[in-house]
Scaffold this motif. Sequence first.
Motif, PDB file in Angstrom:
ATOM      1  N   ILE A 124       0.841  -1.188   0.000  1.00 37.57           N
ATOM      2  CA  ILE A 124       0.000   0.000   0.000  1.00 37.57           C
ATOM      3  C   ILE A 124       0.879   1.242   0.000  1.00 37.57           C
ATOM      4  O   ILE A 124       1.826   1.347   0.791  1.00 37.57           O
ATOM      5  CB  ILE A 124      -0.922   0.014   1.238  1.00 37.57           C
ATOM      6  CG1 ILE A 124      -1.932  -1.126   1.152  1.00 37.57           C
ATOM      7  CG2 ILE A 124      -1.642   1.357   1.369  1.00 37.57           C
ATOM      8  CD1 ILE A 124      -2.745  -1.308   2.411  1.00 37.57           C
ATOM      9  N   GLY A 125       0.570   2.160  -0.896  1.00 35.45           N
ATOM     10  CA  GLY A 125       1.223   3.465  -0.884  1.00 35.45           C
ATOM     11  C   GLY A 125       0.338   4.468  -0.176  1.00 35.45           C
ATOM     12  O   GLY A 125      -0.880   4.493  -0.384  1.00 35.45           O
ATOM     13  N   VAL A 126       0.938   5.287   0.693  1.00 36.80           N
ATOM     14  CA  VAL A 126       0.179   6.313   1.416  1.00 36.80           C
ATOM     15  C   VAL A 126       0.781   7.674   1.087  1.00 36.80           C
ATOM     16  O   VAL A 126       1.924   7.962   1.440  1.00 36.80           O
ATOM     17  CB  VAL A 126       0.199   6.077   2.939  1.00 36.80           C
ATOM     18  CG1 VAL A 126      -0.629   7.162   3.645  1.00 36.80           C
ATOM     19  CG2 VAL A 126      -0.331   4.691   3.282  1.00 36.80           C
ATOM     20  N   HIS A 127      -0.015   8.493   0.397  1.00 38.44           N
ATOM     21  CA  HIS A 127       0.382   9.842   0.019  1.00 38.44           C
ATOM     22  C   HIS A 127      -0.268  10.819   1.001  1.00 38.44           C
ATOM     23  O   HIS A 127      -1.494  10.824   1.161  1.00 38.44           O
ATOM     24  CB  HIS A 127      -0.086  10.181  -1.395  1.00 38.44           C
ATOM     25  CG  HIS A 127       0.379   9.214  -2.432  1.00 38.44           C
ATOM     26  ND1 HIS A 127       1.311   9.538  -3.386  1.00 38.44           N
ATOM     27  CD2 HIS A 127       0.014   7.925  -2.679  1.00 38.44           C
ATOM     28  CE1 HIS A 127       1.511   8.497  -4.179  1.00 38.44           C
ATOM     29  NE2 HIS A 127       0.740   7.503  -3.771  1.00 38.44           N
ATOM     30  N   GLN A 128       0.527  11.628   1.657  1.00 40.62           N
ATOM     31  CA  GLN A 128       0.021  12.662   2.550  1.00 40.62           C
ATOM     32  C   GLN A 128       0.120  13.993   1.807  1.00 40.62           C
ATOM     33  O   GLN A 128       1.221  14.454   1.485  1.00 40.62           O
ATOM     34  CB  GLN A 128       0.828  12.704   3.842  1.00 40.62           C
ATOM     35  CG  GLN A 128       0.288  13.686   4.867  1.00 40.62           C
ATOM     36  CD  GLN A 128       1.119  13.716   6.143  1.00 40.62           C
ATOM     37  OE1 GLN A 128       2.276  13.289   6.158  1.00 40.62           O
ATOM     38  NE2 GLN A 128       0.548  14.237   7.213  1.00 40.62           N
TER      39      GLN A 128
END
Length: 231
Positions: A124-128
């Motif tokens: 999973i990629g998490v972009h903030q």
Amino acid sequence: MLNLSKAEEFIKPEANCLASYILEMLTAIHVNDFKQSFAHLPQDPYLEGGYRFRRLSHFKVDGDRLTKLPHRRLFQSREHNPLLGDVVREYAELDDELIQLEDFQRLIWEFFQFCQLCSTSQEIGVHQIRTTASSEKLGNPAPEGIHRDGVDVVGIFSVDRHGIGGGETHLYKTKDTPPAFSKVLNPGEFLVFRDEQYFHYTSPVNATTDEMGTRDVFVLTCPGLFPPDEA
């Protein structure tokens, strides 16, 4: 390595990933705990205008274990991103203090429940992302226009809206038809959809006062988006 918090409030969604989008209010997640981490995001160096700020990290879910993966860069083809496609992008990692928050891990766990329905990937990629707007300049959360990301599943979790109007999120079956979904995502709302099924877009934000306005979100993807030599 972290233990994922399996909160009783989070029930694995009984949904067919081919059916439609999912919109839910995650009342068990306290968005106020995330707000401070958005205040010192680095500016996105790949966009002109200085209105977007961003971090990115990648995780792997294995059972009830959440592992933060080594640093990886971001890459999308020009087919999916006509503005920054075929550009290898480098962003700073999410803050460790944020990653250690129980509510942040709960958000990843909730997203992974949908990923299990629609994808074989455990990554999973998490972009903030923070998008800002002033009285003189709009902020554009989706400068590439109506698009797909090139992943299996996308999730958009709203953390905060401060002093802004606009920023309405749309889902489209095709680029040439009216949206199948249109809504301003309020803090705590989580929109999840299959990337292959919908194009998506968020309209520009405008400041509603003389002060800087901000839109803060986490965008989660399954899997992540890597350069060919890192996939």
